[in-house]
Design an enzyme around this catalytic site. Sequence first.
Site, short mmCIF file in Angstrom:
data_model
loop_
_atom_site.label_atom_id
_atom_site.label_comp_id
_atom_site.label_asym_id
_atom_site.label_seq_id
_atom_site.Cartn_x
_atom_site.Cartn_y
_atom_site.Cartn_z
N ASP A 42 0.82 -1.22 0.00
CA ASP A 42 0.00 0.00 0.00
C ASP A 42 0.85 1.26 0.00
O ASP A 42 0.67 2.16 -0.83
CB ASP A 42 -0.94 0.01 1.21
CG ASP A 42 -2.10 -0.95 1.05
OD1 ASP A 42 -1.97 -1.92 0.28
OD2 ASP A 42 -3.13 -0.75 1.71
N ARG A 62 0.05 4.40 16.94
CA ARG A 62 -0.16 5.45 15.95
C ARG A 62 0.24 6.84 16.45
O ARG A 62 0.86 7.61 15.69
CB ARG A 62 -1.61 5.45 15.47
CG ARG A 62 -2.02 4.16 14.74
CD ARG A 62 -0.98 3.71 13.75
NE ARG A 62 -1.40 2.54 12.98
CZ ARG A 62 -0.63 1.49 12.74
NH1 ARG A 62 0.59 1.43 13.25
NH2 ARG A 62 -1.07 0.49 12.01
N ASP A 104 -7.22 4.14 11.99
CA ASP A 104 -5.88 4.74 11.94
C ASP A 104 -5.89 6.14 11.33
O ASP A 104 -5.10 6.99 11.73
CB ASP A 104 -4.93 3.84 11.16
CG ASP A 104 -4.42 2.67 12.00
OD1 ASP A 104 -4.58 2.73 13.23
OD2 ASP A 104 -3.87 1.72 11.42
N SER A 164 -4.22 -9.36 6.58
CA SER A 164 -3.19 -8.35 6.77
C SER A 164 -2.64 -8.44 8.18
O SER A 164 -3.31 -8.95 9.10
CB SER A 164 -3.75 -6.95 6.52
OG SER A 164 -4.71 -6.62 7.51
#
Length: 404
Positions: free
Chosen positions: A18, A98, A127, A181
């Site tokens: 990505d 994050r 996120d 993922s």
Amino acid sequence: MARLNIRKLVLAYSGGLDTSVILRWVKDYYGCEVIAFCADVGQGEELAGLEQRALRTGASKLYVEDLREEFARDFVFPILRANAIYEGYYLLGTSIARPVIAKKQAEIALREGADAVGHGATGKGNDQVRFELTFARLAPDLKIVAPWRNPDWTFKGRAELIAYANEKKIPITASAEKPYSMDRNLVHISYEGGILEDPWREPYNDMFRLTVAPEQAPDRPEYVEVEYEGGDPVAINSERLSAAALIARANEIGGRHGIGRVDLVENRYVGIKSRGVYESPGVTILSHAHRAVEQLTLDREVMHLRDSLIPRYAEMVYYGFWFAPEREALEALIDDSQKNVTGTARVKLYKGAVTIAGRRSPNSLYDQRLVSFEEAGGYQQSDAEGFIRLAGLRLRALSRSGSK
């Protein structure tokens, strides 16, 4: 939607499919310089060869910042002091990573004179909120680029991303078939998407990286001692370690006993229910041990007040409000409660389970003489009669009034 005018952008970059495609797409779409940034928060071997890939994809430079100690000390330890768990199960491993990543990304953008920051989070997930709320507090003048929300971003899935990467000669290792993922840091590995989108389907046993299956764990339990000072773990089995090294050691110990696997259908901030599978062996041990020391050292009313705030605190972290004033105010209260949380917990690990086997503290409020059935210890049992009569006063009044 008008296209932003961007001169230089700092992109949160992992080297995966990505963000590799995003790096090149952003560079071409905005005609801007792209600086890649990767935070080392404990993902290990995934960082190998990152600089070469970033530069070949089109980045002008790559920053790789080792944030493991800051992450453990300033982000993970505060949520452990709070016993923060989202919806009863989730130990917030991705949620808490994050803000430390976005904080450093904003610092690099300001240092480089960039006018924008970018991330690869989708418009369906949490996120995007966690990154952008951090930018809002720490660098509000930076423009934010989120390609998955851009109408001109036409990619629908992995096959199209791979085709684009091949067309642009972007170095990737992804294949069209990937059953889920994965995201890794010091706290955990999270798994979602693909086959896991069916909440009835049990995860493959060979999916897990940090833990053995509990049924394949050793047939003999292992006892582990964790020492705490002021609410923070400082040593395992009498060996003092830095914050990051201590979590890593706890992961190693817990992993061989199958500790910390969680399968959860959780409520995302955007309103979607999603299924996530997590393995968090180290922080599972540390959270149990922390509770054990608190049992001796925390005043009842302080503990109950703090516990009443845990769902709210965990929600703030999960939603991305780490740098919000309400979260900071709660941390101040919680940290004040932790001043006397010093001592040692002994835990027993056996086939996926953590049980408390002992606890001790120089600040213990536990009085064995007072609690014992064998001696009075200064407690007058007859005092309880008046105490109970007062507690029942309103109940007797209700009864006399005929209320039910």
